[in-house]
Design a protein around this motif. Structure first.
Motif, PDB file in Angstrom:
ATOM      1  N   LEU A  17      -5.417 -33.380   2.792  1.00  0.00           N
ATOM      2  CA  LEU A  17      -6.682 -33.308   2.074  1.00  0.00           C
ATOM      3  C   LEU A  17      -7.675 -34.381   2.516  1.00  0.00           C
ATOM      4  CD1 LEU A  17      -5.320 -32.627  -1.521  1.00  0.00           C
ATOM      5  CD2 LEU A  17      -6.365 -30.984   0.052  1.00  0.00           C
ATOM      6  N   GLY A  18      -7.258 -35.255   3.421  1.00  0.00           N
ATOM      7  CA  GLY A  18      -8.141 -36.303   3.918  1.00  0.00           C
ATOM      8  C   GLY A  18      -8.331 -37.449   2.940  1.00  0.00           C
ATOM      9  N   GLU A  19      -7.389 -37.645   2.028  1.00  0.00           N
ATOM     10  CA  GLU A  19      -7.467 -38.724   1.052  1.00  0.00           C
ATOM     11  C   GLU A  19      -6.616 -39.900   1.508  1.00  0.00           C
ATOM     12  OE1 GLU A  19      -6.034 -36.877  -2.456  1.00  0.00           O
ATOM     13  OE2 GLU A  19      -7.782 -35.601  -2.702  1.00  0.00           O
ATOM     14  N   THR A  20      -6.767 -41.004   0.817  1.00  0.00           N
ATOM     15  CA  THR A  20      -5.931 -42.160   1.143  1.00  0.00           C
ATOM     16  C   THR A  20      -4.519 -41.927   0.607  1.00  0.00           C
ATOM     17  OG1 THR A  20      -6.585 -43.277  -0.886  1.00  0.00           O
ATOM     18  CG2 THR A  20      -7.868 -43.761   1.082  1.00  0.00           C
ATOM     19  N   PRO A  21      -3.510 -42.318   1.375  1.00  0.00           N
ATOM     20  CA  PRO A  21      -2.138 -42.102   0.914  1.00  0.00           C
ATOM     21  C   PRO A  21      -1.788 -43.038  -0.231  1.00  0.00           C
ATOM     22  CG  PRO A  21      -2.133 -43.272   2.987  1.00  0.00           C
ATOM     23  CD  PRO A  21      -3.552 -42.880   2.708  1.00  0.00           C
ATOM     24  N   PRO A  22      -0.865 -42.637  -1.093  1.00  0.00           N
ATOM     25  CA  PRO A  22      -0.460 -43.503  -2.205  1.00  0.00           C
ATOM     26  C   PRO A  22       0.353 -44.695  -1.698  1.00  0.00           C
ATOM     27  CG  PRO A  22       0.937 -41.561  -2.127  1.00  0.00           C
ATOM     28  CD  PRO A  22      -0.138 -41.356  -1.107  1.00  0.00           C
ATOM     29  N   PRO A  23       0.407 -45.772  -2.465  1.00  0.00           N
ATOM     30  CA  PRO A  23       1.215 -46.921  -2.037  1.00  0.00           C
ATOM     31  C   PRO A  23       2.697 -46.570  -2.085  1.00  0.00           C
ATOM     32  CG  PRO A  23       0.394 -47.276  -4.247  1.00  0.00           C
ATOM     33  CD  PRO A  23      -0.246 -46.019  -3.743  1.00  0.00           C
ATOM     34  N   PRO A  24       3.515 -47.215  -1.268  1.00  0.00           N
ATOM     35  CA  PRO A  24       4.952 -46.950  -1.293  1.00  0.00           C
ATOM     36  C   PRO A  24       5.556 -47.299  -2.651  1.00  0.00           C
ATOM     37  CG  PRO A  24       4.374 -48.319   0.578  1.00  0.00           C
ATOM     38  CD  PRO A  24       3.151 -48.163  -0.246  1.00  0.00           C
ATOM     39  N   PRO A  25       6.657 -46.667  -3.017  1.00  0.00           N
ATOM     40  CA  PRO A  25       7.292 -46.969  -4.301  1.00  0.00           C
ATOM     41  C   PRO A  25       7.703 -48.438  -4.379  1.00  0.00           C
ATOM     42  CG  PRO A  25       8.293 -45.025  -3.292  1.00  0.00           C
ATOM     43  CD  PRO A  25       7.353 -45.610  -2.296  1.00  0.00           C
ATOM     44  N   GLY A  26       7.481 -49.049  -5.529  1.00  0.00           N
ATOM     45  CA  GLY A  26       7.882 -50.427  -5.746  1.00  0.00           C
ATOM     46  C   GLY A  26       6.847 -51.454  -5.342  1.00  0.00           C
ATOM     47  N   THR A  27       5.709 -51.023  -4.843  1.00  0.00           N
ATOM     48  CA  THR A  27       4.690 -51.954  -4.375  1.00  0.00           C
ATOM     49  C   THR A  27       4.127 -52.802  -5.512  1.00  0.00           C
ATOM     50  OG1 THR A  27       4.090 -50.440  -2.619  1.00  0.00           O
ATOM     51  CG2 THR A  27       2.489 -52.131  -3.154  1.00  0.00           C
ATOM     52  N   HIS A  28       3.919 -52.210  -6.667  1.00  0.00           N
ATOM     53  CA  HIS A  28       3.253 -52.897  -7.773  1.00  0.00           C
ATOM     54  C   HIS A  28       4.206 -53.180  -8.934  1.00  0.00           C
ATOM     55  CE1 HIS A  28      -0.516 -52.228  -5.727  1.00  0.00           C
ATOM     56  NE2 HIS A  28      -0.239 -50.937  -5.645  1.00  0.00           N
ATOM     57  N   ASP A  29       5.499 -53.230  -8.699  1.00  0.00           N
ATOM     58  CA  ASP A  29       6.461 -53.422  -9.778  1.00  0.00           C
ATOM     59  C   ASP A  29       6.315 -54.776 -10.447  1.00  0.00           C
ATOM     60  OD1 ASP A  29       7.430 -50.923  -9.283  1.00  0.00           O
ATOM     61  OD2 ASP A  29       9.334 -51.591  -8.424  1.00  0.00           O
ATOM     62  N   ARG A  30       6.179 -55.841  -9.678  1.00  0.00           N
ATOM     63  CA  ARG A  30       6.062 -57.180 -10.267  1.00  0.00           C
ATOM     64  C   ARG A  30       4.784 -57.311 -11.084  1.00  0.00           C
ATOM     65  NH1 ARG A  30       7.937 -61.013  -5.275  1.00  0.00           N
ATOM     66  NH2 ARG A  30      10.121 -60.406  -5.325  1.00  0.00           N
ATOM     67  N   GLN A  31       3.694 -56.797 -10.556  1.00  0.00           N
ATOM     68  CA  GLN A  31       2.431 -56.872 -11.274  1.00  0.00           C
ATOM     69  C   GLN A  31       2.527 -56.092 -12.585  1.00  0.00           C
ATOM     70  OE1 GLN A  31      -0.906 -55.356  -9.102  1.00  0.00           O
ATOM     71  NE2 GLN A  31      -2.327 -55.631 -10.782  1.00  0.00           N
ATOM     72  N   THR A  32       3.145 -54.933 -12.561  1.00  0.00           N
ATOM     73  CA  THR A  32       3.302 -54.130 -13.763  1.00  0.00           C
ATOM     74  C   THR A  32       4.159 -54.850 -14.798  1.00  0.00           C
ATOM     75  OG1 THR A  32       3.094 -52.116 -12.451  1.00  0.00           O
ATOM     76  CG2 THR A  32       4.052 -51.895 -14.644  1.00  0.00           C
ATOM     77  N   ALA A  33       5.246 -55.477 -14.360  1.00  0.00           N
ATOM     78  CA  ALA A  33       6.108 -56.208 -15.282  1.00  0.00           C
ATOM     79  C   ALA A  33       5.361 -57.378 -15.919  1.00  0.00           C
ATOM     80  CB  ALA A  33       7.351 -56.706 -14.553  1.00  0.00           C
ATOM     81  N   ARG A  34       4.550 -58.091 -15.135  1.00  0.00           N
ATOM     82  CA  ARG A  34       3.770 -59.200 -15.684  1.00  0.00           C
ATOM     83  C   ARG A  34       2.751 -58.704 -16.703  1.00  0.00           C
ATOM     84  NH1 ARG A  34       3.193 -61.292  -9.927  1.00  0.00           N
ATOM     85  NH2 ARG A  34       4.961 -62.708  -9.737  1.00  0.00           N
TER      86      ARG A  34
END
Length: 74
Positions: A17-34
């Motif tokens: 679709l010409g969109e940006t790909p999603p980040p890999p799994p686990g990329t934002h886990d620490r930020q989410t936990a904080r």
């Protein structure tokens, strides 16, 4: 479907679709936990409870903290 398979499928769809790909799994886990910890502390303060140390106090009440572990005789 595993997380890896879902990520591969989402990346494929985004590329088609010409969109940006999603980040890999686990990329934002620490930020989410904080952020979750901060939210829980905020909710505790708003409701009038202490903002931290609930787990430590609960374990202390059970007697698991503050006592040295018994050593085995082996």
């Amino acid at each position: 479907m595993s997380i890896t398979q879902q990520h591969a499928l989402d990346t494929y769809r985004a590329r088609r679709l010409g969109e940006t790909p999603p980040p890999p799994p686990g990329t934002h886990d620490r930020q989410t936990a904080r952020e979750l910890r901060g939210y829980w502390q905020f909710r505790a303060v708003v409701t009038g409870r202490p903002a931290g140390g609930r787990v430590r106090r609960a374990l202390g009440r059970l007697g698991r903290l503050g006592r040295p572990r018994p050593r085995s005789a082996c």
